[in-house]
Design a protein around this motif. Structure first.
Motif, PDB file in Angstrom:
ATOM      1  N   ASN A  34     -17.878  49.505 -23.163  1.00 30.80           N
ATOM      2  CA  ASN A  34     -19.135  48.789 -23.004  1.00 30.80           C
ATOM      3  C   ASN A  34     -19.202  47.606 -23.969  1.00 30.80           C
ATOM      4  O   ASN A  34     -19.869  47.651 -24.994  1.00 30.80           O
ATOM      5  N   TYR A  35     -18.441  46.556 -23.651  1.00 28.80           N
ATOM      6  CA  TYR A  35     -18.510  45.339 -24.445  1.00 28.80           C
ATOM      7  C   TYR A  35     -19.660  44.484 -23.938  1.00 28.80           C
ATOM      8  O   TYR A  35     -19.964  44.457 -22.755  1.00 28.80           O
ATOM      9  N   GLY A  36     -20.257  43.723 -24.843  1.00 28.55           N
ATOM     10  CA  GLY A  36     -21.166  42.670 -24.413  1.00 28.55           C
ATOM     11  C   GLY A  36     -20.351  41.538 -23.814  1.00 28.55           C
ATOM     12  O   GLY A  36     -19.155  41.469 -24.026  1.00 28.55           O
ATOM     13  N   SER A  37     -20.959  40.594 -23.066  1.00 30.26           N
ATOM     14  CA  SER A  37     -20.151  39.580 -22.407  1.00 30.26           C
ATOM     15  C   SER A  37     -19.981  38.331 -23.259  1.00 30.26           C
ATOM     16  O   SER A  37     -20.785  38.043 -24.123  1.00 30.26           O
ATOM     17  N   ARG A  38     -18.888  37.529 -22.986  1.00 29.67           N
ATOM     18  CA  ARG A  38     -18.558  36.284 -23.681  1.00 29.67           C
ATOM     19  C   ARG A  38     -17.580  35.397 -22.910  1.00 29.67           C
ATOM     20  O   ARG A  38     -17.034  35.840 -21.905  1.00 29.67           O
ATOM     21  N   ARG A  39     -17.140  34.160 -23.362  1.00 26.88           N
ATOM     22  CA  ARG A  39     -16.250  33.212 -22.690  1.00 26.88           C
ATOM     23  C   ARG A  39     -14.805  33.087 -23.277  1.00 26.88           C
ATOM     24  O   ARG A  39     -14.602  32.891 -24.335  1.00 26.88           O
ATOM     25  N   TRP A 107     -12.649  37.631 -27.002  1.00 21.14           N
ATOM     26  CA  TRP A 107     -12.055  38.930 -27.348  1.00 21.14           C
ATOM     27  C   TRP A 107     -12.486  40.027 -26.380  1.00 21.14           C
ATOM     28  O   TRP A 107     -11.667  40.672 -25.729  1.00 21.14           O
ATOM     29  N   ARG A 108     -13.795  40.249 -26.290  1.00 20.46           N
ATOM     30  CA  ARG A 108     -14.282  41.370 -25.474  1.00 20.46           C
ATOM     31  C   ARG A 108     -14.080  41.134 -23.984  1.00 20.46           C
ATOM     32  O   ARG A 108     -13.765  42.067 -23.241  1.00 20.46           O
ATOM     33  N   GLU A 109     -14.220  39.905 -23.563  1.00 13.66           N
ATOM     34  CA  GLU A 109     -14.013  39.593 -22.139  1.00 13.66           C
ATOM     35  C   GLU A 109     -12.576  39.860 -21.722  1.00 13.66           C
ATOM     36  O   GLU A 109     -12.317  40.481 -20.675  1.00 13.66           O
ATOM     37  N   LYS A 110     -11.616  39.384 -22.534  1.00 10.27           N
ATOM     38  CA  LYS A 110     -10.201  39.577 -22.198  1.00 10.27           C
ATOM     39  C   LYS A 110      -9.803  41.048 -22.254  1.00 10.27           C
ATOM     40  O   LYS A 110      -9.024  41.521 -21.414  1.00 10.27           O
ATOM     41  N   LEU A 115      -8.760  46.489 -19.388  1.00 10.04           N
ATOM     42  CA  LEU A 115      -9.203  47.869 -19.250  1.00 10.04           C
ATOM     43  C   LEU A 115      -9.739  48.184 -17.858  1.00 10.04           C
ATOM     44  O   LEU A 115      -9.715  49.337 -17.424  1.00 10.04           O
ATOM     45  N   GLU A 116     -10.218  47.167 -17.155  1.00 12.74           N
ATOM     46  CA  GLU A 116     -10.751  47.380 -15.811  1.00 12.74           C
ATOM     47  C   GLU A 116      -9.748  47.034 -14.709  1.00 12.74           C
ATOM     48  O   GLU A 116     -10.096  47.013 -13.536  1.00 12.74           O
TER      49      GLU A 116
END
Length: 378
Positions: A34-39, A107-110, A115-116
């Motif tokens: 459950n990461y928050g979103s980013r670019r 970081w979290r987006e990549k 993972l998905e």
């Protein structure tokens, strides 16, 4: 790209432009986090004039926070306090992610993209279930309790390497430029050494030991497109990501081969490679493992073959001047960092039999060390 190292081992360059959430893991199965979103390279490195950036060594042999001095022992004592160690690990992870995202590294987006994905399907094709892991490899690394033996570590490995490039070259105009400079200088140092000492400038076979998710392996394959390249790592999760990402790229003349094995005992034939590379591997190893890895590299290299090591430089001025809070966080996530700094790497290479040992700073934080297997050896 071209680079220039002076007699004082300064490398000059000029560029063309100047948890939240939790991961639930099961071997071979999809992980959700459950990461928050980013670019998410056109760089030119050339002979430098006096006004251009110089990669300078510090005044010490290693940082004051490393070694066996009072400050180093204090840091070690702090890290040994388990509740504090847990807080330091969490803090280090938060700093890594927040700093990366402030620098436009998603970081979290990549990580979520990996993972998905269907990366989990690669694991059965690459894992060697009978492999016995060295004891040091089972230690926590980089704020992951499972160390490198987890999907989360594998999913975040490439963005972590992007962060390494940005920290090393903060004045680069973009993360792409920083990565190009960092990788380009390393590759150029390797190529120049091999051409100078090998007796045969052609690189036909490459072994990338500790290849992680294949970033360095793909760089080597791109630099030497006619070579047969092998990436070898102890983590089947990292290798799964490496194979997954490589399949999505353009076909190569010689597809990269991925091997799940220990770098100390590869099982590969003696005298079979022109180049053996270690990229950011040794700072994660105790000295005994470093010696075993270098010994194995000597065995599998052909006469005249090149070993190439790139890693943190104990003589880096930036690392020597790192603030206490940062180096304490750093050592909390790197269990063997102090031992790495105490290792006489050039001396160990010489003892094992390597010649033509050369070391240069290829960016402000990292060295590239190259050496040759003698043309005549048993």
């Amino acid at each position: 790209m071209a680079l220039c190292a002076s007699s004082s081992q300064k490398l000059f360059l000029a560029s063309s432009s100047a948890e939240n959430g939790r991961a639930k893991e099961r071997n071979g199965r999809r992980v959700s986090i459950n990461y928050g979103s980013r670019r998410e390279f056109g760089v030119h490195v050339r002979m430098a004039a006096a006004s251009e950036t110089a990669y300078e060594e510090g005044q010490l042999e290693m940082p004051k926070w490393a070694g066996e001095n009072t400050l180093s022992r204090l840091v070690k004592a702090l890290i040994s306090i388990k509740p504090l160690f847990s807080l330091l690990k969490l803090g280090a992870r938060q700093v890594l992610i927040s700093t990366a995202e402030k620098n436009n590294i998603p970081w979290r987006e990549k990580a979520r993209e990996i993972l998905e994905s269907d990366v989990y399907l690669e694991l059965p094709t690459i894992e060697n279930p009978s492999l016995q892991y060295p004891d040091y490899y089972l230690s926590p690394f980089h704020a992951y309790d499972e160390g490198n033996l987890s999907w989360l570590a594998a999913a975040e490995a490439e963005v972590a390497t992007m962060s390494v490039a940005r920290r090393a070259l903060p004045d680069a105009s973009s993360i792409e430029e920083a990565t190009k400079i960092l990788r380009g200088n390393w590759l150029q140092a390797v190529e120049q050494h091999h051409m100078k000492y090998s007796g045969n400038s052609t690189v036909e076979s490459i072994l990338d030991i500790g290849c992680s998710v294949g970033v360095s392996t793909r760089c080597l394959a791109d630099k030497f497109p006619s070579a047969k390249v092998t990436g070898l790592d102890l983590s089947p999760y990292f290798l799964s990501v490496a194979q997954f990402k490589e399949k999505k790229g353009a076909p190569r003349k010689h597809p990269i081969r991925w091997i799940h094995a220990a770098g100390e005992d590869t099982g590969l034939p003696s005298k079979s490679f022109d180049l053996v590379s270690f990229s950011y591997v040794f700072h994660e190893c105790p000295e005994r493992a470093i010696v075993a890895l270098v010994t194995e590299a000597f065995r599998v290299l052909k006469p005249g073959g090149t070993i190439a090591i790139t890693d943190q430089s104990p003589k880096s001025k930036i690392l020597q001047e790192m603030p206490p809070a940062l180096f304490t966080l750093l050592r909390s996530t790197e269990p063997f960092l102090n031992e790495y700094y105490l290792t006489d790497l050039e001396g160990r290479l010489k003892e094992i039999g390597f010649v033509n040992i050369e070391t240069v700073l290829t960016d402000p934080r990292h060295l590239t060390m190259t050496a040759t297997v003698p043309h005549q050896h048993d």
